[in-house]
Design an enzyme around this catalytic site. Structure first.
Site, PDB file in Angstrom:
ATOM      1  N   ARG A 191       0.831  -1.207   0.000  1.00 12.54           N
ATOM      2  CA  ARG A 191       0.000   0.000   0.000  1.00 12.54           C
ATOM      3  C   ARG A 191       0.866   1.257   0.000  1.00 12.54           C
ATOM      4  O   ARG A 191       1.926   1.296   0.645  1.00 12.54           O
ATOM      5  CB  ARG A 191      -0.871  -0.028   1.270  1.00 12.54           C
ATOM      6  CG  ARG A 191      -1.901   1.087   1.374  1.00 12.54           C
ATOM      7  CD  ARG A 191      -2.982   0.959   0.358  1.00 12.54           C
ATOM      8  NE  ARG A 191      -4.173   1.734   0.719  1.00 12.54           N
ATOM      9  CZ  ARG A 191      -5.143   2.014  -0.162  1.00 12.54           C
ATOM     10  NH1 ARG A 191      -5.067   1.592  -1.414  1.00 12.54           N
ATOM     11  NH2 ARG A 191      -6.204   2.691   0.219  1.00 12.54           N
TER      12      ARG A 191
ATOM     13  N   THR B 289      -8.865   1.095 -10.062  1.00 12.42           N
ATOM     14  CA  THR B 289      -8.161  -0.101  -9.594  1.00 12.42           C
ATOM     15  C   THR B 289      -8.303  -1.233 -10.608  1.00 12.42           C
ATOM     16  O   THR B 289      -9.114  -1.163 -11.530  1.00 12.42           O
ATOM     17  CB  THR B 289      -8.684  -0.522  -8.199  1.00 12.42           C
ATOM     18  OG1 THR B 289      -8.656   0.606  -7.319  1.00 12.42           O
ATOM     19  CG2 THR B 289      -7.902  -1.642  -7.569  1.00 12.42           C
TER      20      THR B 289
ATOM     21  N   THR C 204      -3.605  -0.597  -7.805  1.00 12.43           N
ATOM     22  CA  THR C 204      -4.343   0.632  -8.073  1.00 12.43           C
ATOM     23  C   THR C 204      -3.432   1.843  -8.122  1.00 12.43           C
ATOM     24  O   THR C 204      -2.280   1.787  -7.653  1.00 12.43           O
ATOM     25  CB  THR C 204      -5.393   0.850  -6.951  1.00 12.43           C
ATOM     26  OG1 THR C 204      -6.256   1.932  -7.294  1.00 12.43           O
ATOM     27  CG2 THR C 204      -4.743   1.154  -5.612  1.00 12.43           C
TER      28      THR C 204
ATOM     29  N   GLU D  41      -5.558   4.530  -7.381  1.00 14.31           N
ATOM     30  CA  GLU D  41      -6.764   5.157  -6.813  1.00 14.31           C
ATOM     31  C   GLU D  41      -7.685   5.681  -7.907  1.00 14.31           C
ATOM     32  O   GLU D  41      -8.328   4.911  -8.571  1.00 14.31           O
ATOM     33  CB  GLU D  41      -6.400   6.195  -5.750  1.00 14.31           C
ATOM     34  CG  GLU D  41      -7.501   7.139  -5.295  1.00 14.31           C
ATOM     35  CD  GLU D  41      -8.818   6.503  -4.867  1.00 14.31           C
ATOM     36  OE1 GLU D  41      -8.893   5.296  -4.633  1.00 14.31           O
ATOM     37  OE2 GLU D  41      -9.819   7.244  -4.780  1.00 14.31           O
TER      38      GLU D  41
ATOM     39  N   GLU E 136      -3.641   8.190  -3.810  1.00 19.20           N
ATOM     40  CA  GLU E 136      -4.188   7.244  -2.824  1.00 19.20           C
ATOM     41  C   GLU E 136      -4.470   7.879  -1.467  1.00 19.20           C
ATOM     42  O   GLU E 136      -5.297   7.367  -0.697  1.00 19.20           O
ATOM     43  CB  GLU E 136      -3.212   6.080  -2.643  1.00 19.20           C
ATOM     44  CG  GLU E 136      -3.870   4.770  -2.300  1.00 19.20           C
ATOM     45  CD  GLU E 136      -4.661   4.231  -3.469  1.00 19.20           C
ATOM     46  OE1 GLU E 136      -5.861   3.964  -3.278  1.00 19.20           O
ATOM     47  OE2 GLU E 136      -4.098   4.086  -4.554  1.00 19.20           O
TER      48      GLU E 136
ATOM     49  N   SER F 219      -7.945   0.772   2.708  1.00 19.87           N
ATOM     50  CA  SER F 219      -8.308   0.335   1.359  1.00 19.87           C
ATOM     51  C   SER F 219      -9.523  -0.577   1.434  1.00 19.87           C
ATOM     52  O   SER F 219      -9.804  -1.161   2.477  1.00 19.87           O
ATOM     53  CB  SER F 219      -7.140  -0.434   0.743  1.00 19.87           C
ATOM     54  OG  SER F 219      -7.542  -1.070  -0.442  1.00 19.87           O
ATOM     55  N   SER F 220     -10.218  -0.679   0.309  1.00 18.29           N
ATOM     56  CA  SER F 220     -11.318  -1.651   0.220  1.00 18.29           C
ATOM     57  C   SER F 220     -10.906  -2.906  -0.528  1.00 18.29           C
ATOM     58  O   SER F 220     -11.728  -3.803  -0.739  1.00 18.29           O
ATOM     59  CB  SER F 220     -12.497  -1.029  -0.525  1.00 18.29           C
ATOM     60  OG  SER F 220     -12.969   0.078   0.188  1.00 18.29           O
TER      61      SER F 220
ATOM     62  N   GLY G  89     -12.874  -1.329  -7.859  1.00 16.33           N
ATOM     63  CA  GLY G  89     -14.160  -0.666  -7.618  1.00 16.33           C
ATOM     64  C   GLY G  89     -14.280   0.140  -6.347  1.00 16.33           C
ATOM     65  O   GLY G  89     -15.395   0.388  -5.892  1.00 16.33           O
TER      66      GLY G  89
HETATM   67  N1  GLY Z   1      -8.226   2.978  -3.895  1.00 12.28           N
HETATM   68  C1  GLY Z   1      -9.095   1.895  -3.831  1.00 12.28           C
HETATM   69  C2  GLY Z   1      -8.873   1.042  -2.640  1.00 12.28           C
HETATM   70  O1  GLY Z   1      -7.803   1.069  -2.095  1.00 12.28           O
HETATM   71  O2  GLY Z   1      -9.740   0.344  -2.226  1.00 12.28           O
END
Ligand code: GLY
Length: 607
Positions: free
Chosen positions: A116, A420, A438, A440, A459, A483-484, A504
């Site tokens: 990340r 992403t 990603t 972002e 990000e 993050s998701s 997404g």
């Molecule tokens: N930027 C999308 C995520 O990290 O979930």
């Protein structure tokens, strides 16, 4: 050997060298229109000996070649990710970050790498405050375009660490196919063209970005060949100098310069705020070897990504809640009502607890505990939607007993973009990689590092924009934004049976959990589970859903008290590989979302 990592779990590394030869570029250098060597867009391939799936046919072709030449899943995944940086540069690349989840067939372990992006040392409570006004920058247009939201990239270090732990190739070898594609070009498709157009105003604000992505001031035409010789040269620099060529020396200085003083076009009306990143921030970057999250669901062990990703815990909590019900026995609408309610409860807890676990105490075990899920089920009325937003539970103290917890909470603003990308790879030895990466926003920060051919991420906008000292996702120096992303590998009796993931933004969690429920509970094949229309129930009063979903379930869900809002955008865009008996692989990519992906197998069944 790289030292650019922190170890949180044991690791084993492969050793065999592999030479990757050949190019998958679309047409000879110098051509300006499409050649005839387009790799196919195949939504499903079934067979043996290894498989790959991505959202781009050139990327999947790269991965397939690596596997066919004897590479393993990690070799293929890194080569594919590098190719994504060429053909899908608005979604991911070396200017961004991601999460790499790996199943090692020789040990039976699932392990992860957290690559990340990280807030620079200069970040703090005022990062998102405009010094000119003393007020927070507006999200659009200020925060999304410029240096202020650029996190220290983690992708090059992720590739290096993944190859070191599990690969058989060097970074030099893994970068070779993508370098060839960058040099020789790929055929521009509708998505690339449309995404360029959608970003035109942002890209025009930055001279280096205009030069690369708006040649002659226009978005590259569909069917034309797009080359990125600057990126080819950057990949060669990494091949020659290793990731230190990215994190230290000339390139690190150029990245910091681009963040601190973005090359703003004269006359732009966009504010393009500068950031604080320094070469020392880049030199200090480390990926983290993290233990995965894991929960059991109806006889499967589901492995995912731990904080700072919220994917593992949020997918896990939603499914743990759903496991309290026999979804198979419910009709379509009732099963979906349960899914909506379980998702709302899990999203409430995500907002309350999730942040970078190296900075804040995230109760991962509690969030994934079945007893906690039993307590959350108290708020799930099988007959009617609860008033939203629902309140978070107490994931640090619970006993599974219904005790009149507060019914309503607050829901924070969601500014995560739906950008992403995702890839899946399985090799002939049974190793599995699920990798979500990603920059972002689609188009990231809008800043191409001048002369280097890649976009920097934005990000840091995944941190909460309004600073609150009690918020686990508040921005802090050296911290990683929540993050998701939810790269997921499913095991049954210790063997992998399914790997999947999706882009997404926060919709990733909805897409991944929905696909798992579709496959495990609702009797769909993996192809059907991916193609099925999706909704993105979180914890708001309204739920975004694809039009086909609204058409199919809208009336029935309205009767439960849900309000569906149709979106023309795709909710997620998945890649997956299912591993069946006798090693039969079913590789699947989106059939239509984002123009469709490409899933390939080394040895198609029946050949
Ligand atoms: N930027 C999308 C995520 O990290 O979930």
């Amino acid at each position: 050997m790289s030292r650019r990592f922190v170890v949180r779990s044991s690791a084993a590394a492969g050793a065999l060298a592999l030479v990757l030869a050949g190019s998958v570029a679309a047409s000879p250098a110098g051509a300006s229109t499409a050649g005839s060597h387009q790799p196919p867009r195949v939504p499903t391939s079934v067979g043996y000996g290894g498989a790959v799936s991505s959202l781009d046919p050139v990327v999947s072709e790269v991965g397939l070649r690596v596997l066919r030449q004897g590479g393993n899943a990690t070799d293929a995944a890194v080569a594919m990710a590098a190719a994504i940086g060429v053909t899908d540069p608005y979604s991911a690349g070396i200017g961004g970050g991601g999460f790499f989840v790996h199943y090692d067939a020789s040990t039976g372990e699932v392990e992860t790498i957290d690559g990340r992006e990280t807030a620079p040392a200069g970040a703090g409570p005022d990062t998102f405050v405009d010094p000119a006004t003393g007020r927070p920058y507006p999200f659009y247009p200020d925060l999304v375009t410029g240096g202020v939201s650029v996190g220290v990239p983690g992708t090059p270090a992720t590739w290096d660490r993944a190859l070191e732990r599990w690969g058989t190739t060097t970074l030099r070898q893994a970068l070779r196919p993508a370098t060839a594609v960058a040099e020789q070009g790929f055929v521009v498709d509708q998505l690339f063209h449309d995404q360029t157009l959608a970003n035109q105003a942002r890209f025009e604000a930055i001279t280096s970005t205009t030069e690369l992505f708006l040649p002659d001031g226009e978005a590259p035409a569909v069917g034309s060949v797009f080359r990125n010789p600057d990126l080819a040269a950057t990949y060669r620099a990494l091949a020659a100098g290793g990731v230190e060529a990215f994190y230290e020396g000339e390139l690190a200085h150029e990245i910091a310069d681009a963040v601190q003083a973005p090359p703003v076009a004269a006359g732009t009306s966009l504010p393009v705020p500068a950031g604080s990143m320094t070469p020392a921030d880049l030199a200090a970057y480390e990926v983290v070897d993290r233990d995965p999250t894991v929960f059991s669901y109806r006889g499967y062990d589901v492995y995912g990504m731990a904080p700072p990703a919220s994917g593992g815990t949020t997918v896990g909590e939603a499914l743990n809640i759903l496991e309290q019900f026999d979804l198979e026995s419910l009709d379509d609408a009732a099963a979906r009502h349960h899914f909506f309610e379980a998702s709302a409860l899990a999203f409430a807890d995500r907002a309350a607890y999730l942040g970078d676990g190296d900075f804040v105490d995230v109760p991962v075990d509690g969030l994934l505990d079945d007893t906690f899920a039993k307590e959350r089920v108290c708020l799930l009325d099988p007959q009617a939607a609860a008033p939203k937003p629902v309140a978070p539970g107490d994931a640090r103290s619970y006993d599974g007993v219904c005790d009149g917890a507060p019914a309503s909470g607050t829901v924070p603003e969601d500014t995560e973009s739906t950008s992403t990308t995702n890839l899946t790879a399985v090799d002939k030895w049974g190793d599995v990689v699920e990798y979500t990466l990603t920059i972002e926003q689609i188009g990231g920060s809008g800043i191409v590092v001048p002369g280097r051919g890649f976009l920097l991420n934005n990000e840091l906008t995944d941190f909460s924009i309004a600073y609150d000292a009690d918020d686990p996702n508040r921005i802090e120096a050296g911290k990683r934004p929540r993050s998701s992303m939810a790269p997921t590998i499913v095991l049954q009796d210790g063997s992998p049976v399914l790997a999947l993931g999706s882009p997404g933004g926060s919709n990733i969690i909805s897409a991944v959990s929905q696909m798992l429920v579709n496959r495990i509970d609702l009797g769909m094949t993996i192809q059907e589970a991916i193609a099925a229309p999706r909704a993105a129930p979180q914890n708001g009063t309204r739920t975004t859903a694809e039009q086909a979903y609204v058409d199919a379930y809208g009336t029935a869900l309205t009767a439960y008290g849900h309000t569906l809002v149709p979106t023309a955008n795709a909710i997620g865009a998945a890649t997956a590989i299912e591993i069946g008996p006798d090693g039969l692989l079913t590789a699947v990519a989106e059939p239509t979302r984002l123009g469709g992906g490409s899933a390939r197998v080394v040895r198609p069944a029946g050949q």
